[in-house]
Design a protein around this motif. Structure first.
Motif, PDB file in Angstrom:
ATOM      1  N   TYR A 192      24.420   3.080  21.741  1.00 22.25           N
ATOM      2  CA  TYR A 192      23.895   4.058  22.703  1.00 22.25           C
ATOM      3  C   TYR A 192      24.255   5.479  22.267  1.00 22.25           C
ATOM      4  CZ  TYR A 192      22.874   6.513  27.032  1.00 22.25           C
ATOM      5  OH  TYR A 192      22.364   7.403  27.953  1.00 22.25           O
ATOM      6  N   ILE A 193      25.513   5.679  21.886  1.00 24.46           N
ATOM      7  CA  ILE A 193      25.946   7.007  21.422  1.00 24.46           C
ATOM      8  C   ILE A 193      25.111   7.431  20.213  1.00 24.46           C
ATOM      9  CG2 ILE A 193      27.840   8.288  20.346  1.00 24.46           C
ATOM     10  CD1 ILE A 193      28.383   7.911  23.276  1.00 24.46           C
ATOM     11  N   TYR A 194      24.952   6.530  19.262  1.00 22.33           N
ATOM     12  CA  TYR A 194      24.208   6.854  18.045  1.00 22.33           C
ATOM     13  C   TYR A 194      22.754   7.222  18.354  1.00 22.33           C
ATOM     14  CZ  TYR A 194      21.873   6.127  13.544  1.00 22.33           C
ATOM     15  OH  TYR A 194      21.111   6.280  12.420  1.00 22.33           O
ATOM     16  N   ARG A 195      22.162   6.545  19.309  1.00 24.51           N
ATOM     17  CA  ARG A 195      20.748   6.779  19.621  1.00 24.51           C
ATOM     18  C   ARG A 195      20.529   8.001  20.521  1.00 24.51           C
ATOM     19  NH1 ARG A 195      18.226   0.671  20.600  1.00 24.51           N
ATOM     20  NH2 ARG A 195      18.284   0.052  18.391  1.00 24.51           N
ATOM     21  N   HIS A 196      21.566   8.436  21.231  1.00 23.07           N
ATOM     22  CA  HIS A 196      21.368   9.501  22.216  1.00 23.07           C
ATOM     23  C   HIS A 196      22.103  10.796  21.905  1.00 23.07           C
ATOM     24  CE1 HIS A 196      20.030   5.938  24.492  1.00 23.07           C
ATOM     25  NE2 HIS A 196      19.291   6.796  25.170  1.00 23.07           N
ATOM     26  N   VAL A 197      22.868  10.832  20.820  1.00 19.50           N
ATOM     27  CA  VAL A 197      23.613  12.026  20.429  1.00 19.50           C
ATOM     28  C   VAL A 197      23.161  12.440  19.033  1.00 19.50           C
ATOM     29  CG1 VAL A 197      25.910  12.925  19.847  1.00 19.50           C
ATOM     30  CG2 VAL A 197      25.613  11.492  21.869  1.00 19.50           C
TER      31      VAL A 197
END
Length: 250
Positions: A192-197
């Motif tokens: 999630y972090i990788y896809r949204h940051v």
């Protein structure tokens, strides 16, 4: 695994009451085995660490002096110690530390960090790593007023907020002076972090000895398909943050 050079921004030194144990020897073994070109080192939650981690800070400083091309020392401070905390900060600054590790769960509200941050806000390339999780005082939103108050200081939100990983992504996206590392975060939450940051603001961290370089590396090697992104996370972003040439890691 291990073909990329690594810049690991989260390592502890010492022995914790909860069983975490990290020696300088084990740190050096990890450096050699996992091609770690640089690592950030700071105190663990040691039981007899002094009023504001003085005893372990000493060992961190000595490790940096002995291995300056591999170890970047951070001071760990308890701002509620008042004048003692500021004296310890100044002592460690004179010794050449490059940043601060802060953890509100050490027993202080985030607003007490202002006196410490006022001392370092004019120092270039001086980094603040903040422990984040779901507990009161440690959430990414709890730290948001601090990040906003000091736009010229770079903050690294450790552990991606844990259960508050979505909030962590929101804070990083909102403030350009923030980065995130995902040590001990699950694969799905890391995704999630990788896809949204913005990938330029994701850093590699092991949180050794609570996690391990091999585990945290494998997580990204499975998740990230673009070699360019993997290199940014593993070392390029941290080099930019610490103003180091990537070739200096070799």
């Amino acid at each position: 695994m291990g073909k990329n050079i690594i810049f690991d921004v989260h390592n502890h030194l010492g022995v914790s009451p909860d069983g975490g144990e990290s020696s300088l020897e084990s740190i050096l073994e990890n450096i050699k085995k996992y091609r770690i070109g640089r690592l950030v080192l700071f105190a663990i939650d040691e039981e007899d660490s002094g009023q504001t981690f003085e005893k372990v800070n000493d060992r961190v400083i000595q490790a940096q002096k002995k291995y300056p091309d591999k170890i970047i020392g951070f001071v760990r401070i308890v701002p509620s110690a008042g004048e003692a905390a500021l004296l310890e900060l100044n002592r460690c600054l004179e010794a050449g530390v490059r940043g601060i590790k802060m953890k509100a769960l050490d027993g202080y509200p985030v607003t007490e960090t202002f006196s410490v941050l006022d001392c370092i806000k004019g120092i270039p390339d001086f980094i603040v790593i903040v422990h984040t999780d779901h507990r009161p005082g440690s959430t990414p939103f709890d730290w948001q007023p601090v990040i906003e108050k000091y736009p010229d200081i770079y903050f690294v939100l450790a552990h991606g907020g844990k259960d508050r990983y979505r909030d962590c992504a929101d804070v990083v996206n909102r403030y350009p002076n923030t980065y995130v590392e995902t040590s001990t975060l699950s694969y799905n939450r890391t995704k999630y972090i990788y896809r949204h940051v913005d990938v330029d603001r994701i850093l590699f961290a092991s949180d050794y000895p609570y996690s391990h370089p091999a585990i945290e590396m494998a997580k990204y090697e499975v998740l990230v398909q673009k070699e360019e992104d993997l290199q940014k996370i593993f070392f390029l972003n941290a080099c930019r943050l610490f103003d180091l040439e990537p070739r200096s890691l070799l």
